[in-house]
Design a protein around this motif. Structure first.
Motif, mmCIF file in Angstrom:
data_model
loop_
_atom_site.group_PDB
_atom_site.id
_atom_site.type_symbol
_atom_site.label_atom_id
_atom_site.label_comp_id
_atom_site.label_asym_id
_atom_site.label_seq_id
_atom_site.Cartn_x
_atom_site.Cartn_y
_atom_site.Cartn_z
ATOM 1 N N ASP A 151 7.811 0.125 -4.286
ATOM 2 C CA ASP A 151 9.081 -0.004 -3.585
ATOM 3 C C ASP A 151 8.834 0.047 -2.080
ATOM 4 O O ASP A 151 7.690 0.104 -1.622
ATOM 5 N N ALA A 152 9.895 0.067 -1.297
ATOM 6 C CA ALA A 152 9.760 0.055 0.167
ATOM 7 C C ALA A 152 9.032 1.280 0.690
ATOM 8 O O ALA A 152 8.199 1.167 1.597
ATOM 9 N N ASP A 153 9.323 2.466 0.132
ATOM 10 C CA ASP A 153 8.687 3.688 0.623
ATOM 11 C C ASP A 153 7.186 3.696 0.400
ATOM 12 O O ASP A 153 6.435 4.235 1.206
ATOM 13 N N ARG A 154 6.727 3.139 -0.705
ATOM 14 C CA ARG A 154 5.301 3.186 -1.040
ATOM 15 C C ARG A 154 4.540 1.931 -0.635
ATOM 16 O O ARG A 154 3.319 1.867 -0.772
ATOM 17 N N SER A 155 5.211 0.930 -0.098
ATOM 18 C CA SER A 155 4.525 -0.287 0.338
ATOM 19 C C SER A 155 3.395 -0.012 1.332
ATOM 20 O O SER A 155 2.316 -0.603 1.201
ATOM 21 N N PRO A 156 3.582 0.869 2.329
ATOM 22 C CA PRO A 156 2.483 1.100 3.281
ATOM 23 C C PRO A 156 1.192 1.595 2.636
ATOM 24 O O PRO A 156 0.111 1.397 3.205
ATOM 25 N N ARG A 175 7.766 -5.109 3.590
ATOM 26 C CA ARG A 175 8.449 -4.272 2.597
ATOM 27 C C ARG A 175 9.367 -5.162 1.762
ATOM 28 O O ARG A 175 9.787 -6.226 2.226
ATOM 29 N N ALA A 207 5.259 0.109 12.055
ATOM 30 C CA ALA A 207 5.921 1.068 11.166
ATOM 31 C C ALA A 207 5.836 2.506 11.694
ATOM 32 O O ALA A 207 6.398 3.413 11.086
ATOM 33 N N TRP A 215 -1.178 -1.469 2.379
ATOM 34 C CA TRP A 215 -1.502 -2.310 3.531
ATOM 35 C C TRP A 215 -2.983 -2.170 3.859
ATOM 36 O O TRP A 215 -3.393 -1.862 4.982
ATOM 37 N N ARG A 275 6.674 -10.942 -4.022
ATOM 38 C CA ARG A 275 8.001 -10.353 -4.236
ATOM 39 C C ARG A 275 8.370 -10.557 -5.704
ATOM 40 O O ARG A 275 8.355 -11.680 -6.209
#
Length: 180
Positions: free
Chosen positions: A39-44, A2, A142, A47, A100
Motif C-alpha cells: 500500500d502507500a505506507d509501505r511503498s518506500p 505510491r 518523500a 524503492w 499498479r
C-alpha cells in the motif's frame, strides 16, 4: 511512487510482467501461495533494487523521544532507511518499475503490523509498468533519510531494540556482522 486510491503496487526490475500468479517464494515463511504488493505506507520499503539489503525505521505513536533522537536524529523527519556502500551504485543505476494492481483482489498481511498486501488469485496490472526513476530523489522528495553504511548490523540491532517501527528486507544479503 505510491499507489492511487483503489490500487496497490508491485515493484520489479522486470518490465515485461503481464499477469501476476500466486506462488510460494523460496524464502517464504508460510505455505500459502500469494501475489505480493504494498500500500502507500509501505511503498518506500521497495524503492530499492530487489536484492538490496535494507534496514528501515520510522516513528509511531509509541516511539520514545530518546529513541527518535538516537536513531533518526535531529531534523531528520520521521523515517530513515539504511543500505550498505556496496549497494549504492546499484541503487543509483537500477531500472525499477511499479505495477499498479487493483486493490480489491488484495488483503492485508502481517501481524502485529501490516507489512504487505496479498492476493490468492491471479492479478493483471491496470496498465503497463511505470519506471520509478531516481531512487535517491524519490527518498528526498518523500522526506526519508537514506543512510549509506559500511555494514547494516549495528544500525539494525539499535533499531530492533528501540520503540520505533521497523522493517528489514533482504538482510541475508548484507555484509556479515563485524565486516566493513
Amino acid at each position: 511512487m505510491r499507489p492511487e486510491p483503489g490500487q496497490v503496487l508491485h515493484f520489479s526490475e522486470d518490465p515485461t510482467i503481464t499477469r501476476f500468479v500466486p506462488h510460494v517464494a523460496a524464502t517464504a515463511q508460510q505455505a500459502e501461495a500469494y501475489v505480493w504488493a504494498v500500500d502507500a505506507d509501505r511503498s518506500p520499503d521497495y524503492w530499492f533494487p530487489r536484492q538490496c539489503p535494507r534496514a528501515m525505521a520510522w516513528t509511531t505513536d509509541r516511539t520514545a523521544d530518546a529513541d527518535r533522537e538516537r536513531i533518526i536524529g535531529p531534523g531528520g523527519g520521521e523515517r530513515v532507511h539504511a543500505i550498505e556502500y556496496a549497494w549504492l551504485d546499484r541503487v543509483r543505476t537500477v531500472e525499477l518499475y511499479a505495477y499498479r494492481l487493483p486493490a480489491q483482489h488484495f488483503s492485508p498481511f502481517g501481524t502485529p503490523e501490516l507489512h504487505a498486501m496479498v492476493a490468492t488469485v491471479p492479478v493483471e496490472p491496470l496498465a503497463p509498468p511505470e519506471p520509478v526513476g531516481d531512487l535517491l530523489a524519490l527518498h528526498e522528495e518523500a522526506g526519508i533519510q537514506l543512510r549509506v553504511l559500511p555494514n547494516l548490523w549495528a544500525f539494525w540491532d539499535a533499531v530492533i531494540e528501540s520503540s520505533l517501527g521497523f522493517s528489514g528486507i533482504r538482510l541475508r544479503h548484507a555484509q556479515p556482522k563485524g565486516e566493513r
